[in-house]
Motif scaffolding. Structure first.
Motif, PDB file in Angstrom:
ATOM      1  N   UNK A 138       9.695  -5.897   5.778  1.00 48.39           N
ATOM      2  CA  UNK A 138       9.461  -4.543   5.277  1.00 48.39           C
ATOM      3  C   UNK A 138      10.095  -3.550   6.251  1.00 48.39           C
ATOM      4  N   UNK A 139      10.533  -2.403   5.725  1.00 43.26           N
ATOM      5  CA  UNK A 139      11.301  -1.477   6.558  1.00 43.26           C
ATOM      6  C   UNK A 139      10.859  -0.016   6.414  1.00 43.26           C
ATOM      7  N   UNK A 140      10.340   0.362   5.252  1.00 41.20           N
ATOM      8  CA  UNK A 140      10.164   1.774   4.922  1.00 41.20           C
ATOM      9  C   UNK A 140       8.707   2.185   5.096  1.00 41.20           C
ATOM     10  N   UNK A 141       8.368   2.748   6.256  1.00 43.21           N
ATOM     11  CA  UNK A 141       6.991   3.164   6.529  1.00 43.21           C
ATOM     12  C   UNK A 141       6.981   4.505   7.243  1.00 43.21           C
ATOM     13  N   UNK A 142       5.895   5.256   7.030  1.00 42.02           N
ATOM     14  CA  UNK A 142       5.792   6.584   7.622  1.00 42.02           C
ATOM     15  C   UNK A 142       4.331   6.924   7.864  1.00 42.02           C
ATOM     16  N   UNK A 143       4.102   7.875   8.766  1.00 38.21           N
ATOM     17  CA  UNK A 143       2.761   8.392   9.027  1.00 38.21           C
ATOM     18  C   UNK A 143       2.746   9.869   8.637  1.00 38.21           C
ATOM     19  N   UNK A 166       1.809   4.784   5.376  1.00 41.61           N
ATOM     20  CA  UNK A 166       2.216   4.316   4.049  1.00 41.61           C
ATOM     21  C   UNK A 166       3.458   3.449   4.178  1.00 41.61           C
ATOM     22  N   UNK A 167       3.374   2.245   3.611  1.00 38.69           N
ATOM     23  CA  UNK A 167       4.495   1.303   3.615  1.00 38.69           C
ATOM     24  C   UNK A 167       5.040   1.249   2.195  1.00 38.69           C
ATOM     25  N   UNK A 168       6.176   1.884   1.981  1.00 41.34           N
ATOM     26  CA  UNK A 168       6.674   2.071   0.623  1.00 41.34           C
ATOM     27  C   UNK A 168       7.163   0.782  -0.022  1.00 41.34           C
ATOM     28  N   UNK A 169       7.725  -0.125   0.787  1.00 38.81           N
ATOM     29  CA  UNK A 169       8.308  -1.321   0.178  1.00 38.81           C
ATOM     30  C   UNK A 169       7.409  -2.546   0.364  1.00 38.81           C
ATOM     31  N   UNK A 170       6.123  -2.332   0.612  1.00 46.77           N
ATOM     32  CA  UNK A 170       5.213  -3.455   0.796  1.00 46.77           C
ATOM     33  C   UNK A 170       3.989  -3.346  -0.088  1.00 46.77           C
ATOM     34  N   UNK A 171       3.427  -4.475  -0.462  1.00 50.34           N
ATOM     35  CA  UNK A 171       2.221  -4.516  -1.286  1.00 50.34           C
ATOM     36  C   UNK A 171       1.094  -5.170  -0.507  1.00 50.34           C
ATOM     37  N   UNK A 172      -0.097  -4.619  -0.644  1.00 45.00           N
ATOM     38  CA  UNK A 172      -1.235  -5.045   0.152  1.00 45.00           C
ATOM     39  C   UNK A 172      -1.531  -6.528  -0.007  1.00 45.00           C
ATOM     40  N   UNK A 173      -1.421  -7.038  -1.238  1.00 43.62           N
ATOM     41  CA  UNK A 173      -1.779  -8.442  -1.466  1.00 43.62           C
ATOM     42  C   UNK A 173      -0.796  -9.412  -0.798  1.00 43.62           C
ATOM     43  N   UNK A 174       0.352  -8.888  -0.333  1.00 46.14           N
ATOM     44  CA  UNK A 174       1.327  -9.743   0.357  1.00 46.14           C
ATOM     45  C   UNK A 174       1.034  -9.859   1.855  1.00 46.14           C
ATOM     46  N   UNK A 175       0.155  -9.002   2.368  1.00 44.35           N
ATOM     47  CA  UNK A 175      -0.105  -8.962   3.803  1.00 44.35           C
ATOM     48  C   UNK A 175      -1.303  -9.827   4.175  1.00 44.35           C
ATOM     49  N   UNK A 215      -4.100  -0.417  -2.492  1.00 45.66           N
ATOM     50  CA  UNK A 215      -3.018  -1.218  -3.051  1.00 45.66           C
ATOM     51  C   UNK A 215      -1.923  -0.302  -3.578  1.00 45.66           C
ATOM     52  N   UNK A 216      -0.868  -0.894  -4.092  1.00 47.11           N
ATOM     53  CA  UNK A 216       0.316  -0.165  -4.547  1.00 47.11           C
ATOM     54  C   UNK A 216       1.291  -0.209  -3.401  1.00 47.11           C
ATOM     55  N   UNK A 217       1.894   0.922  -3.076  1.00 49.08           N
ATOM     56  CA  UNK A 217       2.577   1.007  -1.789  1.00 49.08           C
ATOM     57  C   UNK A 217       1.461   0.981  -0.751  1.00 49.08           C
ATOM     58  N   UNK A 218       1.478   0.006   0.118  1.00 53.66           N
ATOM     59  CA  UNK A 218       0.343  -0.189   1.027  1.00 53.66           C
ATOM     60  C   UNK A 218       0.002   1.102   1.762  1.00 53.66           C
ATOM     61  N   UNK A 219      -1.245   1.533   1.622  1.00 53.21           N
ATOM     62  CA  UNK A 219      -1.699   2.793   2.207  1.00 53.21           C
ATOM     63  C   UNK A 219      -2.910   2.516   3.090  1.00 53.21           C
TER      64      UNK A 219
END
Length: 270
Positions: free
Chosen positions: A115-120, A34-43, A71-75
């Motif tokens: 982007x910086x905020x991602x986790x598994x 999950x990428x909290x500060x990214x949106x799928x349509x931007x990638x 979409x949303x926070x990229x998941x």
């Protein structure tokens, strides 16, 4: 068959169905990037593919299958069979060369979009429901970005170590007053003027171009190299002599004070 027996059979079938459904749900384990500060349509599509590939290799289970990209926070998620849960969780948590390589891929893709905020994490990712992870297994470290910049600057120090360069410049080392050693270079003409001061206690003031390295995570600057354009000898002056000279300069009336340094600091604070 009596109504009581029939009812009991139906109840048992219902319980068996519920247990089977519960076991099926418990068997589905989703690993989610999950990428909290990214949106799928931007990638870019290639970035999404790389992120999915990296996640799959970190999970490290051949039986894993694609789950979803939301979409949303990229998941981005993959699903693992229940009999592979333990090994998949261990693969995500432990530190290996393979994992570091895949984490680096993720960092590289995130870095493209700042982007910086991602986790598994792992849990059950369901359609039309907010995903709530059972446990966050790994937080992707922020990629450390190094940048360099150059500025005009004067340095005070002494000279040591000489290395003759193959090009038009020669390489020397400046020992700053705080003991830090800085690699420097100068023209061959200037080197001839500097040679008498090598490995002596003579203090010199250099003027030239300083190149600094900055790191995004530490916010610290490191002086990496210095190009000497000119220099001059600094006379050794005692603190008492410096204060007397400081008092005598200008029409500041600081000479009337017993401690002109304290007065100067006081004015700076005001």
């Amino acid at each position: 068959m009596s109504s009581i027996a029939k009812k009991g059979k139906q109840t048992q079938e219902s319980l068996d169905l519920d247990d089977s459904s519960q076991l099926e749900q418990e068997g589905d384990l989703d690993f989610v990037l999950k990428i909290h500060d990214g949106h799928l349509h931007d990638l870019e599509i290639s970035s999404v593919a790389n992120l999915l590939s990296a996640l799959g290799q970190i999970v490290g289970v051949k039986q894993a299958s694609f789950k979803t990209i939301k979409e949303g926070s990229t998941t981005i998620a993959v699903t693992v069979p229940k009999d592979c849960k333990a090994i998949a969780m261990a693969n995500v948590v432990k530190d290996t060369a393979l994992k570091r390589k895949q984490v680096s891929r993720i960092q590289k893709e995130l870095g493209k979009y700042h982007l910086h905020d991602a986790e598994i994490s792992y849990g059950n990712l369901k359609e039309n429901e907010i995903y709530k992870p059972k446990e966050i297994l790994y937080v992707v470290p922020e990629l450390e970005i190094e940048e360099t910049f150059t500025q005009e600057e004067s340095l005070d120090g002494r000279l040591t170590r000489l290395q003759i360069g193959r090009d038009k410049s020669d390489h020397i080392t400046i020992i700053l007053n705080n003991g830090v050693e800085v690699p420097a270079q100068c023209s061959k003409k200037l080197l001839e003027e500097l040679k008498p001061y090598f490995n002596t206690d003579t203090s010199l003031r250099f003027e030239g171009e300083a190149t600094y390295l900055s790191k995004s995570n530490t916010y610290q600057l490191t002086l990496k190299k210095y190009i000497i354009n000119k220099f001059y000898v600094i006379e050794d002056v005692s603190l008492e002599e410096w204060i007397d000279d400081f008092r005598a300069k200008g029409a500041s009336n600081w000479s009337t004070h017993d401690d002109p340094i304290a007065e100067w600091l006081k004015e700076r604070q005001d």
